[in-house]
Design a protein around this motif. Structure first.
Motif, PDB file in Angstrom:
ATOM      1  N   TRP A 101       0.832  -1.212   0.000  1.00 37.29           N
ATOM      2  CA  TRP A 101       0.000   0.000   0.000  1.00 37.29           C
ATOM      3  C   TRP A 101       0.866   1.262   0.000  1.00 37.29           C
ATOM      4  O   TRP A 101       0.476   2.314  -0.511  1.00 37.29           O
ATOM      5  N   ALA A 134     -13.228   3.313 -10.022  1.00 38.36           N
ATOM      6  CA  ALA A 134     -12.854   2.879  -8.682  1.00 38.36           C
ATOM      7  C   ALA A 134     -12.407   1.420  -8.717  1.00 38.36           C
ATOM      8  O   ALA A 134     -12.981   0.595  -9.437  1.00 38.36           O
ATOM      9  N   PHE A 135     -11.415   1.083  -7.912  1.00 35.79           N
ATOM     10  CA  PHE A 135     -10.911  -0.288  -7.913  1.00 35.79           C
ATOM     11  C   PHE A 135     -11.961  -1.274  -7.422  1.00 35.79           C
ATOM     12  O   PHE A 135     -11.929  -2.449  -7.793  1.00 35.79           O
ATOM     13  N   THR A 136     -12.902  -0.820  -6.612  1.00 36.64           N
ATOM     14  CA  THR A 136     -13.996  -1.709  -6.216  1.00 36.64           C
ATOM     15  C   THR A 136     -14.752  -2.199  -7.445  1.00 36.64           C
ATOM     16  O   THR A 136     -15.150  -3.372  -7.509  1.00 36.64           O
ATOM     17  N   GLN A 152      -9.830  -7.944  -1.000  1.00 32.90           N
ATOM     18  CA  GLN A 152     -10.219  -6.548  -0.802  1.00 32.90           C
ATOM     19  C   GLN A 152     -11.737  -6.393  -0.722  1.00 32.90           C
ATOM     20  O   GLN A 152     -12.225  -5.460  -0.083  1.00 32.90           O
ATOM     21  N   GLN A 156     -14.119  -4.928   2.872  1.00 39.11           N
ATOM     22  CA  GLN A 156     -14.954  -3.741   2.718  1.00 39.11           C
ATOM     23  C   GLN A 156     -15.879  -3.490   3.912  1.00 39.11           C
ATOM     24  O   GLN A 156     -16.133  -2.349   4.275  1.00 39.11           O
ATOM     25  N   TYR A 236      -8.372   0.121   2.736  1.00 42.10           N
ATOM     26  CA  TYR A 236      -9.016  -0.612   1.638  1.00 42.10           C
ATOM     27  C   TYR A 236     -10.460  -0.149   1.401  1.00 42.10           C
ATOM     28  O   TYR A 236     -11.054  -0.527   0.397  1.00 42.10           O
ATOM     29  N   ASN A 238     -11.551   2.863   0.953  1.00 46.55           N
ATOM     30  CA  ASN A 238     -11.587   4.212   0.394  1.00 46.55           C
ATOM     31  C   ASN A 238     -11.366   4.249  -1.113  1.00 46.55           C
ATOM     32  O   ASN A 238     -11.005   5.293  -1.658  1.00 46.55           O
ATOM     33  N   HIS A 239     -11.606   3.147  -1.796  1.00 43.21           N
ATOM     34  CA  HIS A 239     -11.373   3.146  -3.243  1.00 43.21           C
ATOM     35  C   HIS A 239     -12.230   4.187  -3.963  1.00 43.21           C
ATOM     36  O   HIS A 239     -11.758   4.862  -4.880  1.00 43.21           O
ATOM     37  N   GLU A 240     -13.490   4.326  -3.574  1.00 36.47           N
ATOM     38  CA  GLU A 240     -14.349   5.319  -4.232  1.00 36.47           C
ATOM     39  C   GLU A 240     -13.879   6.737  -3.919  1.00 36.47           C
ATOM     40  O   GLU A 240     -13.841   7.602  -4.805  1.00 36.47           O
ATOM     41  N   ASP A 242     -10.808   7.609  -3.181  1.00 39.12           N
ATOM     42  CA  ASP A 242      -9.542   7.822  -3.885  1.00 39.12           C
ATOM     43  C   ASP A 242      -9.783   8.120  -5.367  1.00 39.12           C
ATOM     44  O   ASP A 242      -9.126   8.991  -5.956  1.00 39.12           O
ATOM     45  N   TYR A 243     -10.712   7.393  -5.960  1.00 35.64           N
ATOM     46  CA  TYR A 243     -11.042   7.625  -7.372  1.00 35.64           C
ATOM     47  C   TYR A 243     -11.554   9.045  -7.577  1.00 35.64           C
ATOM     48  O   TYR A 243     -11.118   9.754  -8.495  1.00 35.64           O
TER      49      TYR A 243
END
Length: 321
Positions: A101, A134-136, A152, A156, A236, A238-240, A242-243
Motif C-alpha cells: 500500500w 474505482a478499484f472496487t 479486498q 470492505q 481498503y 476508500n477506493h471510491e 480515492d477515485y
C-alpha cells in the motif's frame, strides 16, 4: 539504531524511525506492516548520506489512529507525507520510497505534489496513472460477480475482517505473510468461494525462512495486538474516495525520476496477472521510470531480498539526490 520520534504531520501525529543526515528519504510501509518493515534499509540509506525516515502510516503502531473510515483516504495520507516533509526538511524537495500500500501512497503523493517530492520509488505495486474507475468496480467485475473470493472485497465491511484477524494475530500474520512470500508453495493463495474467510485454505507454514525471525514476528504481533486492525483495513475502504480525488489528474503523467522493484512471484507486481511487463506498462504513466524484477521474490520485497533491494535503491538514490 534509528531514533523513534513523534512527528506532527498536521492532521495526525506519526511515529517515525529516523537516522542519518542529508536529503530526506521517507519510507512508507504497506499492509500488514510497520516502520520496522524497513529495518534493513534505514541504516544503509543513512550511511549513504541521507536522512532515512520510516513512518508508521496513520492507523498503525505508534501513530495516531482516527476512527472514521474516510480518514484513511489517499488525500489525507498524502497530506501526512507532506506534513512529515515540512516538519523534517521544510522547503526542501524530498524522495519517497513505498512498498505494498505504501507504493500507491508514494506514487500518488509524487504524482499530485511534484512541488514537494522530487523522486519516487515503489516496491511490489507498479503505478498505473490516475484511475479511470474505482478499484472496487474492477475487482467486483473480475471476482465478486463470478462468485470468487477477493481479499479486498472481504475487507470492505467494517468489523468483519477485524473479527477474524484479531482473534489470533500471530496466526494471521504467520499465515498471511507466508502465503504470498517467495517461499510459498504453488496454490498457496487458492481460488475459493466469495463467502470464504481470509485465512481459509491458506497453508500453515511449518517454519519461516530466515528473512522473518521469531523476534521479527514478535515485534509485528505486539504492534497489531496493541493497535488493532481497523485503521489498516480502513485504507481498503476508500477506493471510491480515492477515485473521486484522483480524477483531477486524469491524463497527466508522473514526470519525476522513478524506480520500480517487483518480484516474479509477487501477484501484486503484475496487478494480479493483468500486466505481463510492469515496467513497460508504467512508462505510459511515468516516463522516467527504471524497473527491476527480482527472480523468485514474493510480495515482501525489501524484507525477502534486502541486499538486492539496497543495492538497487542506494544506486538510484545516488543518481537522483
Amino acid at each position: 539504531m534509528p531514533e523513534l520520534r513523534m512527528i506532527d504531520a498536521g492532521e495526525v501525529r506519526l511515529r517515525a524511525a529516523v537516522e542519518g543526515q542529508g536529503p530526506l528519504v521517507i519510507m512508507v510501509h504497506g499492509f500488514p506492516e510497520s516502520w520496522y518493515s524497513w529495518r534493513h534499509q534505514i541504516g544503509p540509506v543513512a550511511a549513504a548520506g541521507f536522512t532515512a525516515c520510516a513512518i508508521d502510516v496513520r492507523g498503525y503502531g505508534g501513530s495516531d489512529k482516527p476512527q472514521p473510515v474516510e480518514a484513511y483516504a489517499m488525500e489525507h495520507i498524502i497530506r501526512d507525507l507532506v506534513g512529515v516533509a515540512d516538519a523534517l526538511q521544510p522547503g526542501e524537495p524530498v524522495i519517497l520510497v513505498g512498498h505494498d500500500w505504501g507504493a500507491p501512497i508514494v506514487w500518488n503523493s509524487a504524482f499530485t505534489r511534484p512541488d514537494r517530492f522530487k523522486a519516487v520509488a515503489g516496491l511490489s505495486v507498479p503505478f498505473a496513472g490516475a484511475p479511470t474507475r474505482a478499484f472496487t468496480d474492477v475487482f467486483r467485475e473480475l471476482f465478486t460477480a463470478k462468485g470468487i473470493f477477493f481479499y479486498q472485497e472481504y475487507f470492505q465491511q467494517p468489523g468483519k475482517a477485524e473479527a477474524e484477524l484479531e482473534a489470533d494475530v500471530r496466526r494471521f500474520l504467520r499465515v498471511f505473510l507466508h502465503s504470498i512470500s517467495g517461499e510459498a508453495p504453488a496454490g498457496a493463495w487458492p481460488l475459493k468461494p466469495v463467502d470464504s474467510l481470509l485465512l481459509e485454505g491458506l497453508p500453515e507454514p511449518e517454519r519461516f525462512p530466515p528473512w522473518l525471525s521469531e523476534a521479527d514476528l514478535d515485534f509485528y504481533v505486539g504492534e497489531f495486538t496493541a493497535s488493532g486492525l481497523r485503521g489498516p483495513l480502513n485504507r481498503y475502504r476508500n477506493h471510491e474516495n480515492d477515485y473521486a480525488f484522483l480524477r483531477a489528474w486524469e491524463g497527466k503523467t508522473l514526470d519525476q525520476p522513478a524506480l520500480f522493484i517487483g518480484g516474479t512471484k509477487d501477484p501484486a507486481s503484475t496487478l494480479f496477472g493483468q500486466v505481463a511487463d510492469p515496467t513497460a506498462m508504467m512508462r505510459q504513466f511515468a516516463p522516467n521510470v527504471e524497473g527491476h524484477m527480482l527472480e523468485g521474490c514474493g510480495h515482501w520485497t525489501q524484507q525477502e531480498r534486502p541486499e538486492e533491494v539496497n543495492r538497487l535503491l542506494i544506486d538510484w538514490l545516488g543518481r537522483v539526490r
